[in-house]
Design an enzyme around this catalytic site. Structure first.
Site, PDB file in Angstrom:
ATOM      1  CB  SER A   1      79.447  18.974 -14.608  1.00 28.79           C
ATOM      2  OG  SER A   1      80.660  19.074 -15.043  1.00 28.79           O
TER       3      SER A   1
ATOM      4  CE  LYS B   1      78.261  12.777 -13.240  1.00 26.68           C
ATOM      5  NZ  LYS B   1      78.655  14.048 -12.864  1.00 26.68           N
TER       6      LYS B   1
ATOM      7  CB  SER C   1      71.571  10.634 -16.150  1.00 27.84           C
ATOM      8  OG  SER C   1      72.424  10.350 -15.021  1.00 27.84           O
TER       9      SER C   1
HETATM   10  P1  ADP Z   1      82.049  14.312 -12.126  1.00 30.80           P
HETATM   11  O1  ADP Z   1      82.451  13.118 -12.750  1.00 30.80           O
HETATM   12  O2  ADP Z   1      80.736  14.431 -11.440  1.00 30.80           O
HETATM   13  O3  ADP Z   1      82.112  15.330 -13.352  1.00 30.80           O
HETATM   14  P2  ADP Z   1      84.750  14.439 -11.135  1.00 30.80           P
HETATM   15  O4  ADP Z   1      84.963  12.947 -10.734  1.00 30.80           O
HETATM   16  O5  ADP Z   1      85.445  14.464 -12.489  1.00 30.80           O
HETATM   17  O6  ADP Z   1      83.261  14.493 -11.124  1.00 30.80           O
HETATM   18  O7  ADP Z   1      85.376  15.504 -10.236  1.00 30.80           O
HETATM   19  C1  ADP Z   1      85.015  15.683  -8.911  1.00 30.80           C
HETATM   20  C2  ADP Z   1      86.361  16.421  -8.362  1.00 30.80           C
HETATM   21  O8  ADP Z   1      85.670  16.558  -6.901  1.00 30.80           O
HETATM   22  C3  ADP Z   1      87.512  15.698  -8.285  1.00 30.80           C
HETATM   23  O9  ADP Z   1      88.643  16.551  -8.293  1.00 30.80           O
HETATM   24  C4  ADP Z   1      87.820  14.887  -6.938  1.00 30.80           C
HETATM   25  O10 ADP Z   1      89.012  14.725  -6.529  1.00 30.80           O
HETATM   26  C5  ADP Z   1      86.792  15.988  -5.914  1.00 30.80           C
HETATM   27  N1  ADP Z   1      86.316  15.481  -4.743  1.00 30.80           N
HETATM   28  C6  ADP Z   1      86.298  15.944  -3.689  1.00 30.80           C
HETATM   29  N2  ADP Z   1      85.634  15.330  -2.889  1.00 30.80           N
HETATM   30  C7  ADP Z   1      85.134  14.155  -3.258  1.00 30.80           C
HETATM   31  C8  ADP Z   1      84.207  13.103  -3.035  1.00 30.80           C
HETATM   32  N3  ADP Z   1      83.712  13.117  -1.835  1.00 30.80           N
HETATM   33  N4  ADP Z   1      83.858  12.283  -3.956  1.00 30.80           N
HETATM   34  C9  ADP Z   1      84.445  12.378  -5.243  1.00 30.80           C
HETATM   35  N5  ADP Z   1      85.116  13.537  -5.590  1.00 30.80           N
HETATM   36  C10 ADP Z   1      85.506  14.423  -4.621  1.00 30.80           C
END
Ligand code: ADP
Length: 170
Positions: free
Chosen positions: A11, A15, A83
């Site tokens: 989390s 993703k 997953s």
């Molecule tokens: P997940 O869906 O895996 O829970 P999120 O996409 O909701 O994660 O959140 C990831 C956070 O990390 C966001 O605030 C995003 O802007 C930040 N972030 C920083 N670097 C990256 C990167 N390289 N790829 C994706 N998100 C990133």
């Protein structure tokens, strides 16, 4: 041949961010695209499921089955789902033809995910307010042989999308 791009990771690993950015890029090119995001799916289709091991298996199974239906309709499917279990990811892959399922490991250290704490879950966990937190009190089985390994600690989201697009040609 359409594909299922399956993003797995902790989390807060990135993703959803990567899935939405990638989907927007493919939509701009006229490709029918659908994001299946775990958080969204849990509000509807899977709202009867919690975070026990068996519910997590069922959560992944349903998402994989929906992805299969959509891919068969020539829709590019991007799944953003923690997953955590290898078994579920293997079962998902088995629904598809060879080369149609792309497992993408969105690899970010637990420490970085907890610092980002996008949904406030790590703070809740620290305060004992949630159980079964992936990577802490519930296992995350690291993909042993993902098709793509993204290190979002050091690679920004745009570059991550480029790496995925380089790998596949839809
Ligand atoms: P997940 O869906 O895996 O829970 P999120 O996409 O909701 O994660 O959140 C990831 C956070 O990390 C966001 O605030 C995003 O802007 C930040 N972030 C920083 N670097 C990256 C990167 N390289 N790829 C994706 N998100 C990133």
């Amino acid at each position: 041949m359409s594909k299922c791009i399956w993003l797995t990771g902790l989390s807060g690993s990135g993703k959803t961010t990567i899935a939405n950015l990638l989907a927007a890029q493919y939509k701009d090119k006229g490709q029918l695209t659908c994001v299946l995001d775990g958080d969204q799916i849990r509000l509807g289709l899977n709202k009867d499921l919690g975070f026990t091991r068996s519910d997590r298996h069922e959560n992944a199974r349903r998402v994989a089955e929906v992805a299969k239906i959509l891919v068969d309709l020539e829709i590019l499917v991007i799944v953003a789902l923690i997953s955590p279990f290898s078994e579920d990811r293997h079962k998902a892959r088995a629904l598809f033809q060879p080369g149609q399922f792309i497992e993408v490991y969105v690899d970010t250290s637990l420490k970085r995910c907890a610092t980002r704490d996008v949904k406030g879950l790590y703070t809740l966990q620290e305060n004992g307010l949630i159980k079964n937190m992936t990577g802490i009190t519930s296992p995350y089985e690291i993909p042993k042989n993902p098709d793509i390994h993204l290190r979002t600690d050091t690679t920004d989201a745009i570059e991550c999308c480029e790496l995925i697009k380089k790998h596949i040609s839809v």
